[in-house]
Design an enzyme around this catalytic site. Structure first.
Site, PDB file in Angstrom:
ATOM      1  N   SER A  86       0.833  -1.192   0.000  1.00 13.40           N
ATOM      2  CA  SER A  86       0.000   0.000   0.000  1.00 13.40           C
ATOM      3  C   SER A  86       0.877   1.256   0.000  1.00 13.40           C
ATOM      4  O   SER A  86       1.723   1.419  -0.880  1.00 13.40           O
ATOM      5  CB  SER A  86      -0.967  -0.036   1.189  1.00 13.40           C
ATOM      6  OG  SER A  86      -1.909   0.998   1.106  1.00 13.40           O
ATOM      7  N   HIS A 190      -8.008   1.261  -1.381  1.00 10.96           N
ATOM      8  CA  HIS A 190      -7.853   0.350  -2.521  1.00 10.96           C
ATOM      9  C   HIS A 190      -9.196  -0.181  -3.031  1.00 10.96           C
ATOM     10  O   HIS A 190      -9.306  -1.322  -3.461  1.00 10.96           O
ATOM     11  CB  HIS A 190      -6.888  -0.801  -2.175  1.00 10.96           C
ATOM     12  CG  HIS A 190      -5.578  -0.315  -1.674  1.00 10.96           C
ATOM     13  ND1 HIS A 190      -4.687   0.352  -2.483  1.00 10.96           N
ATOM     14  CD2 HIS A 190      -5.029  -0.341  -0.441  1.00 10.96           C
ATOM     15  CE1 HIS A 190      -3.634   0.703  -1.763  1.00 10.96           C
ATOM     16  NE2 HIS A 190      -3.824   0.299  -0.523  1.00 10.96           N
TER      17      HIS A 190
END
Length: 312
Positions: A86, A190
């Site tokens: 991430s 996401h």
């Protein structure tokens, strides 16, 4: 072969930066970074409580700064590959020389602010699923309207969506899943809920001049290695609203011949996954400066100093 990895949001804990700032020059370095991005990283890394550092706009720059600071403390090394989970991908991009430290921190500051704004539109969150068959779990999540935002491997998938959808997941776990654990993050990262942040981040990225990676850079979009700085930056923008495939990154580490993995501060999450998914690969998490000697010893066994690698 050594892989150097950087964790994502949720790895931060109150005061975790305190011992690192005691290293020579570290406090001055972080203070300069704070001035550059308009955020008091020293305060948030040493004195702020858990709620304050859960704020996306704070957590993301703090994590990148911690990763850069702890990696610098290892000395001049040349790992065989770098990757990040991430927001840790921005840290990894700096490791690989795609971005300098200030550019990386400015980019993550704008990323954090944009994602915090997107998260404020709808109350959303994320929960980790432990155990179960990935295909069964993904199908079940989609039935509930949730997104498999992180497919981490080692029996772990992170679901993301609205709080109502996550509450339904707690009541109706996929078959075979042992436990559902709500994560301390402030949004459904996401996923489509982050789409408003993509345009903002694209504008920020357009102002940068990325260099091509000097190290093997593994992207968490699909586990592929990326040799173009422009493509790294493009993927950093797109991943905000798309799933993280850490499982595929670990498959690539295996294919590259990884024998050791070091996770920069605040380490622990990714080494835990690697212990389960990469048997035989030695792992070490940089949690405090007390871990540096062991990390340097592992590096000496598996990595070549940058000067030697360049033929100097």
């Amino acid at each position: 072969m050594l892989v150097l990895v950087a964790p994502g949001q949720g790895a931060q804990t109150p005061g975790f930066l305190t011992p690192w700032l005691e290293l020579p020059g570290a406090a001055d370095r972080v203070a300069a970074w704070s001035d550059a991005i308009g955020l008091d990283l020293v305060h948030y890394g040493t004195q702020a409580d858990a709620d304050a550092i859960r704020d996306t706009a704070v957590a993301q720059p703090l994590l990148v700064a911690a990763g850069l600071l702890s990696a610098a403390a290892l000395g001049d090394i040349a790992p065989g590959a770098v990757a990040g989970h991430s927001v840790g991908e921005i840290t990894a991009a700096a490791f690989a020389g795609v971005l300098d430290d200030i550019s990386a921190l400015n980019l993550v500051r704008r990323r954090g602010l944009a994602m915090a704004e997107a998260a404020a539109i709808t109350e959303t969150g994320m929960s980790a699923l432990l155990g179960g068959d990935p295909e069964v779990s993904v199908a079940h999540l989609q039935k509930l309207g949730l997104t498999p935002a992180n497919i981490n491997g080692a029996g772990q998938i992170v679901a993301a969506g609205t709080m109502e959808q996550l509450a339904a997941l707690l009541e109706d776990k996929p078959e075979g899943v042992r436990k559902v654990v709500p994560l301390k993050v402030a949004g459904a990262f996401h996923t489509r809920h982050m789409a408003p942040a993509v345009e903002t981040l694209a504008k920020a990225a357009a102002e940068l001049a990325p260099a091509d990676p000097k190290l093997t850079y593994v992207s968490n979009k699909d586990g592929r290695t990326v040799a173009s700085g422009a493509e790294v930056l493009e993927r950093l923008v797109g991943q905000v609203a798309n799933p993280v495939r850490w499982d595929l990154c670990m498959e690539t580490f295996k294919e590259l011949g990884a024998t050791a993995l070091i996770e920069v501060c605040p380490g622990g999450t990714l080494t835990g996954l690697a212990k389960r998914a990469l048997p035989g690969v030695r792992t070490l998490a940089l949690k405090t400066p007390e871990d540096l000697d062991a990390a340097r010893a592992l590096i000496a066994e598996t990595a070549t100093p940058a000067a030697d690698a360049a033929g100097a």
